[in-house]
Design a protein around this motif. Sequence first.
Motif, PDB file in Angstrom:
ATOM      1  N   MET A 207     -16.975 -57.680  -3.901  1.00 43.58           N
ATOM      2  CA  MET A 207     -18.372 -58.085  -3.713  1.00 43.58           C
ATOM      3  C   MET A 207     -19.294 -56.870  -3.631  1.00 43.58           C
ATOM      4  N   ILE A 208     -18.768 -55.765  -3.123  1.00 44.94           N
ATOM      5  CA  ILE A 208     -19.468 -54.492  -3.112  1.00 44.94           C
ATOM      6  C   ILE A 208     -18.445 -53.428  -3.486  1.00 44.94           C
ATOM      7  N   SER A 209     -18.894 -52.209  -3.653  1.00 43.44           N
ATOM      8  CA  SER A 209     -17.955 -51.125  -3.958  1.00 43.44           C
ATOM      9  C   SER A 209     -17.691 -50.299  -2.702  1.00 43.44           C
ATOM     10  N   ALA A 210     -16.579 -49.594  -2.720  1.00 43.67           N
ATOM     11  CA  ALA A 210     -16.267 -48.715  -1.594  1.00 43.67           C
ATOM     12  C   ALA A 210     -17.362 -47.678  -1.405  1.00 43.67           C
ATOM     13  N   ALA A 211     -17.980 -47.254  -2.504  1.00 41.86           N
ATOM     14  CA  ALA A 211     -19.064 -46.272  -2.420  1.00 41.86           C
ATOM     15  C   ALA A 211     -20.249 -46.826  -1.643  1.00 41.86           C
ATOM     16  N   ASP A 212     -20.459 -48.147  -1.712  1.00 43.32           N
ATOM     17  CA  ASP A 212     -21.547 -48.752  -0.949  1.00 43.32           C
ATOM     18  C   ASP A 212     -21.297 -48.613   0.550  1.00 43.32           C
ATOM     19  N   VAL A 213     -20.049 -48.809   0.970  1.00 43.11           N
ATOM     20  CA  VAL A 213     -19.708 -48.677   2.383  1.00 43.11           C
ATOM     21  C   VAL A 213     -19.861 -47.223   2.820  1.00 43.11           C
ATOM     22  N   ASP A 214     -19.535 -46.318   1.919  1.00 44.82           N
ATOM     23  CA  ASP A 214     -19.615 -44.888   2.246  1.00 44.82           C
ATOM     24  C   ASP A 214     -21.052 -44.424   2.466  1.00 44.82           C
ATOM     25  N   ARG A 215     -22.010 -45.250   2.094  1.00 43.87           N
ATOM     26  CA  ARG A 215     -23.410 -44.888   2.328  1.00 43.87           C
ATOM     27  C   ARG A 215     -23.744 -44.928   3.817  1.00 43.87           C
ATOM     28  N   LEU A 216     -22.908 -45.597   4.596  1.00 41.55           N
ATOM     29  CA  LEU A 216     -23.112 -45.682   6.036  1.00 41.55           C
ATOM     30  C   LEU A 216     -22.382 -44.539   6.729  1.00 41.55           C
ATOM     31  N   GLN A 217     -23.081 -43.836   7.586  1.00 41.95           N
ATOM     32  CA  GLN A 217     -22.478 -42.773   8.382  1.00 41.95           C
ATOM     33  C   GLN A 217     -22.338 -43.284   9.811  1.00 41.95           C
ATOM     34  N   LEU A 218     -21.123 -43.338  10.313  1.00 39.09           N
ATOM     35  CA  LEU A 218     -20.836 -43.887  11.630  1.00 39.09           C
ATOM     36  C   LEU A 218     -20.471 -42.761  12.591  1.00 39.09           C
ATOM     37  N   THR A 219     -21.125 -42.721  13.742  1.00 37.80           N
ATOM     38  CA  THR A 219     -20.891 -41.598  14.657  1.00 37.80           C
ATOM     39  C   THR A 219     -21.255 -41.966  16.093  1.00 37.80           C
ATOM     40  N   ASP A 220     -20.700 -41.220  17.025  1.00 39.32           N
ATOM     41  CA  ASP A 220     -21.135 -41.246  18.423  1.00 39.32           C
ATOM     42  C   ASP A 220     -21.877 -39.969  18.788  1.00 39.32           C
ATOM     43  N   ASP A 221     -21.953 -39.054  17.835  1.00 39.41           N
ATOM     44  CA  ASP A 221     -22.539 -37.735  18.059  1.00 39.41           C
ATOM     45  C   ASP A 221     -24.018 -37.765  17.664  1.00 39.41           C
ATOM     46  N   LEU A 222     -24.899 -37.723  18.650  1.00 40.36           N
ATOM     47  CA  LEU A 222     -26.332 -37.811  18.367  1.00 40.36           C
ATOM     48  C   LEU A 222     -26.818 -36.604  17.575  1.00 40.36           C
ATOM     49  N   GLU A 223     -26.226 -35.447  17.817  1.00 40.98           N
ATOM     50  CA  GLU A 223     -26.593 -34.259  17.045  1.00 40.98           C
ATOM     51  C   GLU A 223     -26.246 -34.448  15.571  1.00 40.98           C
ATOM     52  N   GLU A 224     -25.126 -35.082  15.302  1.00 39.80           N
ATOM     53  CA  GLU A 224     -24.738 -35.358  13.923  1.00 39.80           C
ATOM     54  C   GLU A 224     -25.727 -36.305  13.261  1.00 39.80           C
ATOM     55  N   ALA A 225     -26.178 -37.300  14.010  1.00 38.78           N
ATOM     56  CA  ALA A 225     -27.149 -38.251  13.471  1.00 38.78           C
ATOM     57  C   ALA A 225     -28.454 -37.551  13.105  1.00 38.78           C
ATOM     58  N   VAL A 226     -28.941 -36.708  14.001  1.00 40.20           N
ATOM     59  CA  VAL A 226     -30.191 -35.987  13.730  1.00 40.20           C
ATOM     60  C   VAL A 226     -30.005 -34.988  12.591  1.00 40.20           C
ATOM     61  N   ARG A 227     -28.859 -34.330  12.561  1.00 41.71           N
ATOM     62  CA  ARG A 227     -28.589 -33.359  11.491  1.00 41.71           C
ATOM     63  C   ARG A 227     -28.625 -34.023  10.115  1.00 41.71           C
ATOM     64  N   ALA A 228     -28.150 -35.260  10.022  1.00 39.30           N
ATOM     65  CA  ALA A 228     -28.202 -35.978   8.741  1.00 39.30           C
ATOM     66  C   ALA A 228     -29.638 -36.164   8.278  1.00 39.30           C
ATOM     67  N   MET A 229     -30.551 -36.373   9.204  1.00 34.28           N
ATOM     68  CA  MET A 229     -31.963 -36.529   8.855  1.00 34.28           C
ATOM     69  C   MET A 229     -32.559 -35.203   8.391  1.00 34.28           C
ATOM     70  N   VAL A 230     -32.186 -34.128   9.067  1.00 34.95           N
ATOM     71  CA  VAL A 230     -32.682 -32.799   8.693  1.00 34.95           C
ATOM     72  C   VAL A 230     -32.212 -32.443   7.286  1.00 34.95           C
ATOM     73  N   GLU A 231     -30.952 -32.717   6.993  1.00 34.65           N
ATOM     74  CA  GLU A 231     -30.416 -32.406   5.671  1.00 34.65           C
ATOM     75  C   GLU A 231     -31.109 -33.226   4.592  1.00 34.65           C
ATOM     76  N   ALA A 232     -31.401 -34.495   4.887  1.00 29.16           N
ATOM     77  CA  ALA A 232     -32.117 -35.330   3.916  1.00 29.16           C
ATOM     78  C   ALA A 232     -33.526 -34.818   3.680  1.00 29.16           C
TER      79      ALA A 232
END
Length: 252
Positions: A207-232
């Motif tokens: 129904m979807i591709s594995a690549a679609d699921v990979d678009r989600l980044q799952l974390t408990d690390d708030l620094e990692e979450a913010v870093r993803a925004m900085v990189e974008a």
Amino acid sequence: MSRDFTRGRPTRTSTADQRLLDDRGHGGWTHTDVWRVMKIQAEFVEGFDALSELGHAVSVFGSARTAADHPYYAHGLEVGRRLVEEGFAVITGGGPGAMEAANRGAQEAGGMSVGLGIELPHEQGMNPWVTHGINFRYFFARKMMFVKYAQGFIVLPGGFGTFDELFEALTLVQTQKVTSFPIVLVGTAYWRGLVDWLRDTAAAEGMISAADVDRLQLTDDLEEAVRAMVEARDVDEGGPGEGEHPAPWGWA
């Protein structure tokens, strides 16, 4: 829609969205819906005008039911603070709970704390930590603003409203309506079951591709979450105008 920052307004018996969607199959639309188009247009115009110079921003979502003493609330506070320290404005739905936490973290850090409120039957008003608020009648106009003026989404645990925004963003990324747009889910214990279902059931059945699921980044690390925004943001700097993606839904 207004920027009056009104808080705690009286309960409404109906909303503009409800009246628009319930009024179907009746000849009266020729007298009412035409005028509604003008109101809808006005919401887009005012939203664009209010947010056009916002600069780099991140939309933060999460449950309105998150209590102030819950760890998720503390996560929202920290996310809002760290985003401001990295030069972002913080956009939320302007309500209580996790939204309030992110707005509070942003305001206490001296940054831009944006609330995009929505007219609901159980109107709760804008939370007191919003510094720049807009109230919308129509969900679809509000949803455009969440995506158009953000570099990405940070999604705290939430309910149907949070799921709605999450899957809206996933669809826009999958269909390449927005680019360089990270979606980070904070809270592995909360989100893992959903991500596993997407991978083990929806993707496994084609129904979807594995690549679609990979678009989600799952974390408990708030620094990692913010870093993803900085990189974008670093990627986006070479793209369209500052703080702006190609228009969602193919609109110019």
